[in-house]
Scaffold this motif. Structure first.
Motif, PDB file in Angstrom:
ATOM      1  N   ASN A  39       0.839  -1.192   0.000  1.00  0.00           N
ATOM      2  CA  ASN A  39       0.000   0.000   0.000  1.00  0.00           C
ATOM      3  C   ASN A  39       0.877   1.246   0.000  1.00  0.00           C
ATOM      4  O   ASN A  39       1.864   1.321   0.739  1.00  0.00           O
ATOM      5  N   GLY A  40       0.529   2.213  -0.824  1.00  0.00           N
ATOM      6  CA  GLY A  40       1.300   3.441  -0.911  1.00  0.00           C
ATOM      7  C   GLY A  40       2.476   3.380  -1.859  1.00  0.00           C
ATOM      8  O   GLY A  40       3.233   4.347  -1.964  1.00  0.00           O
ATOM      9  N   ALA A  41       2.635   2.257  -2.569  1.00  0.00           N
ATOM     10  CA  ALA A  41       3.779   2.126  -3.482  1.00  0.00           C
ATOM     11  C   ALA A  41       3.624   2.955  -4.749  1.00  0.00           C
ATOM     12  O   ALA A  41       4.601   3.233  -5.435  1.00  0.00           O
ATOM     13  N   GLY A  42       2.371   3.325  -5.101  1.00  0.00           N
ATOM     14  CA  GLY A  42       2.136   4.107  -6.309  1.00  0.00           C
ATOM     15  C   GLY A  42       1.401   3.368  -7.403  1.00  0.00           C
ATOM     16  O   GLY A  42       1.305   3.853  -8.533  1.00  0.00           O
ATOM     17  N   LYS A  43       0.831   2.191  -7.079  1.00  0.00           N
ATOM     18  CA  LYS A  43       0.177   1.373  -8.106  1.00  0.00           C
ATOM     19  C   LYS A  43      -1.024   2.091  -8.724  1.00  0.00           C
ATOM     20  O   LYS A  43      -1.154   2.179  -9.949  1.00  0.00           O
ATOM     21  N   THR A  44      -1.922   2.600  -7.878  1.00  0.00           N
ATOM     22  CA  THR A  44      -3.120   3.274  -8.384  1.00  0.00           C
ATOM     23  C   THR A  44      -2.741   4.534  -9.154  1.00  0.00           C
ATOM     24  O   THR A  44      -3.314   4.827 -10.213  1.00  0.00           O
ATOM     25  N   THR A  45      -1.768   5.284  -8.647  1.00  0.00           N
ATOM     26  CA  THR A  45      -1.319   6.483  -9.352  1.00  0.00           C
ATOM     27  C   THR A  45      -0.778   6.126 -10.734  1.00  0.00           C
ATOM     28  O   THR A  45      -1.080   6.802 -11.727  1.00  0.00           O
ATOM     29  N   LEU A  46       0.015   5.071 -10.821  1.00  0.00           N
ATOM     30  CA  LEU A  46       0.547   4.651 -12.117  1.00  0.00           C
ATOM     31  C   LEU A  46      -0.575   4.292 -13.085  1.00  0.00           C
ATOM     32  O   LEU A  46      -0.567   4.707 -14.250  1.00  0.00           O
ATOM     33  N   LEU A  47      -1.563   3.533 -12.618  1.00  0.00           N
ATOM     34  CA  LEU A  47      -2.686   3.164 -13.479  1.00  0.00           C
ATOM     35  C   LEU A  47      -3.452   4.406 -13.935  1.00  0.00           C
ATOM     36  O   LEU A  47      -3.874   4.498 -15.095  1.00  0.00           O
ATOM     37  N   HIS A  48      -3.650   5.363 -13.044  1.00  0.00           N
ATOM     38  CA  HIS A  48      -4.359   6.586 -13.406  1.00  0.00           C
ATOM     39  C   HIS A  48      -3.571   7.423 -14.406  1.00  0.00           C
ATOM     40  O   HIS A  48      -4.157   8.093 -15.263  1.00  0.00           O
ATOM     41  N   LEU A  49      -2.253   7.375 -14.331  1.00  0.00           N
ATOM     42  CA  LEU A  49      -1.427   8.053 -15.330  1.00  0.00           C
ATOM     43  C   LEU A  49      -1.548   7.369 -16.685  1.00  0.00           C
ATOM     44  O   LEU A  49      -1.645   8.026 -17.725  1.00  0.00           O
ATOM     45  N   VAL A  50      -1.559   6.037 -16.674  1.00  0.00           N
ATOM     46  CA  VAL A  50      -1.656   5.288 -17.929  1.00  0.00           C
ATOM     47  C   VAL A  50      -2.994   5.529 -18.619  1.00  0.00           C
ATOM     48  O   VAL A  50      -3.066   5.660 -19.840  1.00  0.00           O
ATOM     49  N   LEU A 153      -6.891  -2.359 -17.874  1.00  0.00           N
ATOM     50  CA  LEU A 153      -6.261  -2.019 -16.606  1.00  0.00           C
ATOM     51  C   LEU A 153      -7.214  -2.374 -15.471  1.00  0.00           C
ATOM     52  O   LEU A 153      -8.376  -1.962 -15.484  1.00  0.00           O
ATOM     53  N   LEU A 154      -6.704  -3.110 -14.489  1.00  0.00           N
ATOM     54  CA  LEU A 154      -7.527  -3.572 -13.369  1.00  0.00           C
ATOM     55  C   LEU A 154      -6.835  -3.200 -12.071  1.00  0.00           C
ATOM     56  O   LEU A 154      -5.723  -3.661 -11.795  1.00  0.00           O
ATOM     57  N   ASP A 155      -7.485  -2.358 -11.258  1.00  0.00           N
ATOM     58  CA  ASP A 155      -6.894  -1.865 -10.022  1.00  0.00           C
ATOM     59  C   ASP A 155      -7.493  -2.588  -8.824  1.00  0.00           C
ATOM     60  O   ASP A 155      -8.567  -2.238  -8.342  1.00  0.00           O
ATOM     61  N   GLU A 156      -6.802  -3.623  -8.351  1.00  0.00           N
ATOM     62  CA  GLU A 156      -7.238  -4.409  -7.181  1.00  0.00           C
ATOM     63  C   GLU A 156      -8.702  -4.823  -7.284  1.00  0.00           C
ATOM     64  O   GLU A 156      -9.477  -4.624  -6.341  1.00  0.00           O
ATOM     65  N   PRO A 157      -9.136  -5.418  -8.398  1.00  0.00           N
ATOM     66  CA  PRO A 157     -10.561  -5.718  -8.553  1.00  0.00           C
ATOM     67  C   PRO A 157     -11.055  -6.851  -7.669  1.00  0.00           C
ATOM     68  O   PRO A 157     -12.261  -7.007  -7.486  1.00  0.00           O
ATOM     69  N   ILE A 158     -10.139  -7.653  -7.112  1.00  0.00           N
ATOM     70  CA  ILE A 158     -10.567  -8.833  -6.356  1.00  0.00           C
ATOM     71  C   ILE A 158     -10.159  -8.763  -4.895  1.00  0.00           C
ATOM     72  O   ILE A 158     -10.326  -9.732  -4.159  1.00  0.00           O
ATOM     73  N   ALA A 159      -9.646  -7.613  -4.452  1.00  0.00           N
ATOM     74  CA  ALA A 159      -9.093  -7.515  -3.093  1.00  0.00           C
ATOM     75  C   ALA A 159     -10.129  -7.818  -2.021  1.00  0.00           C
ATOM     76  O   ALA A 159      -9.811  -8.418  -0.994  1.00  0.00           O
ATOM     77  N   SER A 160     -11.378  -7.392  -2.232  1.00  0.00           N
ATOM     78  CA  SER A 160     -12.398  -7.542  -1.189  1.00  0.00           C
ATOM     79  C   SER A 160     -13.280  -8.773  -1.391  1.00  0.00           C
ATOM     80  O   SER A 160     -14.245  -8.957  -0.644  1.00  0.00           O
TER      81      SER A 160
END
Length: 297
Positions: A39-50, A153-160
């Protein structure tokens, strides 16, 4: 062939904090790529940039050679499922499919979405807010696939999701990708699910890319070695020691192999994707726990 995603010195910051920094990355077309990091590594930010939802503060990002913020022609090739699978909860799945057709006129495949949801037994006339979490995730995936995207692009779609819902989601995703030439970049903490489905790996830690490449090649070039404590400082056949742990008499090393055979004093073992990711994250920053990654202690 033009890579699906290419970044050069890409950076995005919020105030004085860099969410993504000096990101140099290429994801080849046709791959199913895992994007992993704490968490906080930048994954969501990277996807949003892409996907063009954010503007870079440094460097550049290209999707099939084009800037994702240039216009709708680029975004027409991209499907995106955000982390909280945002859907209009009062709309039914059938209504969302109709709306999707009005918003995506280029190559919207409503029949594909309907067939996928029917196959999964998801009622078309029920408001999606009254569906289970797994069913809502499947609706979001069906809508993304109905675009017939070149990049998904899939951002943690199965986490919950519970284990059964996760398995059904991943099976649906793998089936859909097998029928097309879609490139997938999937962000997730669940390494066991990724190991079964992904053939390319991107590891983010502390806003930077720490490791990237084809999964098979990365696993082939890394080994776990067990041997004498006294000889752990220098082992022949090893290019890099990624992580080391020691007892009084024995050392365990996760290494990147070099040229030539490994010193015969050391017992050599293959690594798993979990071993590889956790070792590189721990090498980059201490304090990464197996519990954070859904790996049993």
């Amino acid at each position: 062939m033009e890579p699906a995603i290419r970044t050069r010195a890409l950076g995005k910051r919020y105030g004085r904090t860099w969410a993504v920094r000096d990101c140099a990355l290429e994801v080849p077309a046709g791959r199913i790529a895992a994007l992993v990091g704490p968490n906080g590594a930048g994954k969501t930010t990277l996807l949003h940039l892409v996907v063009g939802l954010l503007r870079p503060d440094a460097g550049e990002v290209r999707v099939f050679g084009r800037d994702p913020r240039e216009g709708t022609s680029v975004l027409a090739d991209v499907g995106f499922v955000a982390q909280d699978t945002p859907l209009y909860r009062d709309f039914t799945a059938a209504e969302l499919i109709t709306m999707g057709g009005k918003l995506n006129r280029r190559r919207w495949d409503a029949a594909l979405a309907r067939e996928r949801l029917a196959m999964l037994g998801i009622p078309p006339g029920k408001p999606v807010g009254k569906l289970s979490g797994g069913q809502r995730a499947q609706v979001a995936l069906a809508l993304a696939l109905a675009k017939r995207p070149r990049l998904l692009l899939l951002d943690e779609p199965i986490a919950s999701l519970d284990p059964l819902a996760r398995r059904e989601f991943m099976q649906a995703l793998m089936g859909a990708v097998a029928e097309s030439e879609t490139t997938v970049l999937l962000s997730s903490h669940l390494l066991a699910d990724l190991e079964r489905s992904c053939d390319y790996l991107v590891v983010l830690q502390g806003a930077r890319v720490r490791l990237t490449g084809p999964v098979d090649e990365l696993l082939d070039t890394h080994r776990t070695l067990v041997g004498p404590r006294a000889g752990s400082d220098s082992v022949t056949g090893v290019a890099e020691v990624v992580r080391a742990s020691h007892t009084e008499r024995q050392s365990t090393l996760l290494v990147r192999r070099g040229d030539g055979p490994i010193d015969p004093l050391w017992t050599e073992h293959q690594v798993t994707l979990e071993d590889l990711v956790l070792a590189h994250l721990a090498e980059a920053e201490t304090g990464v726990t197996t519990e954070e990654w859904g790996v049993p202690a």
